[in-house]
Enzyme design. Structure first.
Site, PDB file in Angstrom:
ATOM      1  N   GLU A   4       0.809  -1.217   0.000  1.00 45.01           N
ATOM      2  CA  GLU A   4       0.000   0.000   0.000  1.00 45.01           C
ATOM      3  C   GLU A   4       0.843   1.269   0.000  1.00 45.01           C
ATOM      4  O   GLU A   4       0.456   2.284  -0.599  1.00 45.01           O
ATOM      5  CB  GLU A   4      -0.953   0.014   1.209  1.00 45.01           C
ATOM      6  N   PHE A  23     -12.250  -7.010  13.601  1.00 44.91           N
ATOM      7  CA  PHE A  23     -11.118  -7.450  12.775  1.00 44.91           C
ATOM      8  C   PHE A  23     -10.741  -6.378  11.761  1.00 44.91           C
ATOM      9  O   PHE A  23     -11.579  -5.871  11.029  1.00 44.91           O
ATOM     10  CB  PHE A  23     -11.483  -8.749  12.057  1.00 44.91           C
ATOM     11  N   GLN A  24      -9.472  -6.051  11.745  1.00 42.84           N
ATOM     12  CA  GLN A  24      -8.897  -5.045  10.852  1.00 42.84           C
ATOM     13  C   GLN A  24      -9.565  -3.674  10.986  1.00 42.84           C
ATOM     14  O   GLN A  24      -9.651  -2.912  10.030  1.00 42.84           O
ATOM     15  CB  GLN A  24      -8.916  -5.514   9.389  1.00 42.84           C
ATOM     16  N   LYS A  71     -18.179  -0.245   5.494  1.00 38.98           N
ATOM     17  CA  LYS A  71     -18.629  -1.271   4.548  1.00 38.98           C
ATOM     18  C   LYS A  71     -20.136  -1.189   4.289  1.00 38.98           C
ATOM     19  O   LYS A  71     -20.599  -1.424   3.169  1.00 38.98           O
ATOM     20  CB  LYS A  71     -18.241  -2.653   5.071  1.00 38.98           C
ATOM     21  N   MET A 102      24.386   8.323   3.399  1.00 36.67           N
ATOM     22  CA  MET A 102      24.278   9.606   4.084  1.00 36.67           C
ATOM     23  C   MET A 102      24.471   9.452   5.585  1.00 36.67           C
ATOM     24  O   MET A 102      25.122  10.284   6.231  1.00 36.67           O
ATOM     25  CB  MET A 102      22.928  10.259   3.778  1.00 36.67           C
TER      26      MET A 102
END
Length: 577
Positions: free
Chosen positions: A67, A129-130, A179, A492
Site C-alpha cells: 500500500e 477485525f482489521q 462497509k 548519508m
C-alpha cells in the site's frame, strides 16, 4: 432499474438513479476525470473493487505490491502530470500502510486522494477485525479527512475531497468508507465542488504589498531570489523567467523548486540548502534583499535561523498564510498564487543587470568547481563517483529526462548535478525524506507522462524498501529506467558518522543481494557496471531502450557529498570539504 454503463457525463442528466455506495465511488472518480489509480484490495474495500472490475475499460487500477507503494506511485503521477493522484486500500493495516505516503504528500504539497475501506458502522469502536481509527491516525498528515458512514454522503464528500486536494496549496485527503455505506443504495447525483465554507484556497493579492515589494526590489543593490515548488504548483514558470530576466537578479532554488527554470539559464545560480551550491548559500548572508517565492524557509534551507539573512530585507511571496513569519520574518508579505502575484509585480519593476553582484556568484561557483564539482563529475581516482553517473545520464538524455530520486547521498548528488530543460522534472521526497519513495514514484511518473523518459536514481538502501514494486513494472511493462548507485552502505548516515560521530559506523554497512539477478527474475533487462570504461556505453544502452531497464553502478564506498552545511550551522558556515 436503468444501468449506469453510459458515459459519466450523462449521469448528471438523470436525477433519480438508485445505486450502491460502492458504485457511486466509481462514478465519483469518473466525474473527477480519474482514469488511473493505485491500490491493494482487502475485505473492507472489496465492494468498491467489485464495482471497479465492471469499469475496467474506463478506469485503470494498478495493483501495487504494498500500500505504501500505491501512495508513492500516486505521488509520482501527481507531481509530473499536475493531476490528483489516487490510491485505495482496505481497513486496518491496509490503511495504516498509507500513512507514510500521506505524510510525504502533506509536507511536499502533493495533491492526492486516498480511499480506505472500514468496518461496518455498527462495529466502529469495537476493535473488530482489521479495524483501525485511520481518521485519528491520519489527521496530522492530511489536508483534510472524513469518514463516510452513510451511502448518501458519498457524492458530496468525494467532490469536496478532490476540491480540497487540488486547490490552493495542494495536499493529501483521506476518505474512509464503512462497509455498510458501500453496500447501501441511494439516489445518486453528482456536482463538482466549487468552494468550501471557511476555506479560502487562494488569497486575494494586496496591490499595496506588491507595490511595496517592487519599490524594495528597484532600490536593491544585491537582490537575491530563492524560489520553491510554489512556482511549479502555481504554473508560474514563465512569470518567474520574465521576472528574473527583467530584474537581472541571481536566482536559486530549493530541491522542490528544481526544474522550474532551466538549469543552464544564465541567472540560475544553483541550489540552496544543506548540500546546495557554495555561492547561493554564502551570499544569502550578503544580499540586501531576499525575495522568497513559493518556498517555506525549511530548516535544510535556512540552517541556523538566528543567523539567516539578518542583513536583508525579506520579501515573501506565498500562497499559504500559515507560512508567513513561521520561520523567517517577512518585511513584506505578498499572499496569492505565484503566477498571479509575479504577473502583477512584473510591470512595476525596473530593468536591471546587477552585473557586479552576479559576478560574485560566478566567483564562488569557480571556487566550488575547483574544490568539489570537478572531482565529482570528472574524477581522476579509480572508483566511480555518483556525480559522473548523473553527468552521463544528462548527456544521454540531452537534459530532457525526468529524474526521480530516493533519499540519501544519491539524492543530493542527483539534485546538484541533474540538468533540466522542462518543468516537473525533479521528483523527490523533499520534506519527509522517505526512503523507498523513488521506485514506486517513478512508476507513477512514467504512467503520468508516457511521452517522457523517466529515470529513477536510488541508493542500495532505499531500493530494498520498495523493491517488490518491480512486480508492477514487470506486470504492466512500464518502461521506466532504474539506476541503483550501490556503495554497500547507508551512505548519508555513514557520512554523518564519519564527520560527527568519530567514524563509528553503527548499522550502516549493507550486505546486499545480487540486484541484477533480482531484476532478471522480474524479466527486466539488467546490467552491472563497476569500471569507468563501461559506464558511458551502459548508460547509453539503458537510455536507448524502449523497455524497462535496470542498471546497477558500483560506486565509491566512502565518497561524501559536499558542500555541506553542518546541522545547527549558519548558511555562511558551509563546508567545501
Amino acid at each position: 432499474m436503468e444501468t449506469l454503463k453510459e458515459n459519466s457525463t450523462e449521469i448528471k442528466k438523470k436525477t433519480s438513479m438508485k445505486i450502491t455506495g460502492a458504485e457511486a465511488i466509481i462514478h465519483c472518480l469518473l466525474e473527477e476525470g480519474v482514469d488511473l489509480l493505485y491500490g491493494y484490495p482487502g475485505g473492507a474495500i472489496m465492494p468498491v473493487y467489485d464495482e471497479l472490475y465492471k469499469f475496467q475499460d474506463r478506469l485503470t487500477h494498478i495493483l501495487t505490491r504494498h500500500e505504501q507503494g500505491a501512495t508513492h506511485a500516486a505521488q509520482g503521477y501527481a507531481r509530473i502530470s499536475g493531476k490528483v493522484g489516487v490510491a485505495m486500500a482496505t481497513s486496518g493495516p491496509g490503511a495504516t500502510n498509507l500513512v507514510t505516503g500521506l505524510a510525504d504528500a502533506q509536507i511536499d504539497s502533493t495533491p492526492m486522494v486516498c480511499i480506505t475501506g472500514q468496518v461496518p458502522r455498527h462495529l466502529l469502536g469495537s476493535d473488530a477485525f482489521q479495524e483501525t481509527d485511520i481518521i485519528g491516525i491520519s489527521t496530522p498528515v492530511t489536508k483534510w479527512n472524513y469518514q463516510i458512514t452513510k451511502a448518501s454522503e458519498i457524492p458530496e464528500i468525494m467532490a469536496k475531497a478532490f476540491y480540497i486536494a487540488k486547490s490552493g496549496r495542494p495536499g493529501p485527503v483521506l476518505v474512509d468508507i464503512t462497509k455498510n455505506a458501500q453496500f447501501d443504495e441511494f439516489e445518486f447525483s453528482y456536482e463538482k465542488c466549487k468552494g468550501v465554507r471557511s476555506y479560502k484556497a487562494v488569497p486575494t493579492p494586496d496591490m499595496s504589498q506588491i507595490k511595496e515589494a517592487a519599490e524594495v526590489i528597484n532600490a536593491a543593490k544585491k537582490p537575491f531570489i530563492v524560489w520553491g515548488q510554489g512556482i511549479i504548483l502555481g504554473k508560474a514558470e514563465s512569470e518567474l523567467r520574465a521576472f528574473v530576466e527583467k530584474a537581472g537578479i541571481p536566482a536559486a532554488w530549493t530541491i522542490m523548486g528544481a526544474s522550474a527554470l532551466d538549469t543552464d539559464h544564465p541567472l540560475n545560480v544553483g541550489m540552496v540548502g544543506m548540500h546546495g551550491n557554495y555561492g547561493p548559500n554564502i551570499l544569502t548572508n550578503e544580499c540586501d534583499v531576499l525575495i522568497a517565492v513559493g518556498m517555506r524557509f525549511d530548516d535544510r534551507v535556512t540552517g541556523r535561523l538566528e543567523d539567516y539573512a539578518k542583513q536583508a530585507t525579506v520579501l515573501h511571496f506565498e500562497i499559504d498564510p500559515a507560512e508567513i513569519n513561521k520561520n523567517v520574518n517577512a518585511d513584506v508579505a505578498v499572499l496569492g498564487n505565484a503566477k498571479e502575484t509575479l504577473g502583477l509585480l512584473l510591470p512595476l519593476i525596473n530593468s536591471n543587470k546587477h552585473e557586479a553582484w552576479h559576478n560574485q556568484f560566478k566567483e564562488k561557483y569557480q571556487i566550488e568547481y575547483d574544490t568539489v564539482i570537478k572531482n565529482d563529475i570528472h574524477p581522476t581516482k579509480e572508483g566511480l563517483t555518483m556525480g559522473e553517473v548523473i553527468e552521463e545520464i544528462n548527456i544521454a538524455s540531452e537534459h530532457k529526462a525526468a529524474i526521480v530520486t530516493d533519499v540519501g547521498q544519491h539524492q543530493m548528488i542527483a539534485c546538484r548535478y541533474a540538468k533540466f530543460k522542462e518543468s516537473k522534472s525533479n521528483i523527490t521526497s523533499g520534506g519527509l525524506g522517505t526512503m523507498g519513495f523513488a521506485l514506486p514514484a517513478a512508476i507513477g511518473a512514467k504512467m503520468g507522462a508516457m511521452d517522457r523518459e523517466v529515470v529513477a536514481i536510488i541508493g542500495d538502501g532505499g531500493y530494498q524498501m520498495t523493491i517488490q514494486e518491480l512486480g508492477v513494472i514487470f506486470q504492466h511493462n512500464i518502461p521506466v529506467k532504474i539506476v541503483v548507485l550501490n556503495n554497500d552502505h547507508l551512505g548519508m548516515v555513514r557520512q554523518w558518522q564519519e564527520l560527527f560521530f568519530d567514524k563509528r559506523y553503527a548499522s550502516t554497512v549493507m550486505v546486499n543481494p545480487d540486484f541484477v539477478k533480482i531484476a532478471e527474475g522480474y524479466h527486466i533487462e539488467a546490467k552491472r557496471v563497476s569500471e569507468r570504461k563501461d559506464l558511458k556505453a551502459a548508460v547509453q544502452e539503458m537510455m536507448a531502450s524502449d523497455k524497462p531497464y535496470f542498471l546497477e553502478v558500483k560506486v565509491e564506498k566512502e565518497d561524501n557529498v559536499f558542500p555541506m552545511i553542518p546541522s545547527g550551522a549558519a548558511v555562511s558556515e558551509i563546508r567545501l570539504k
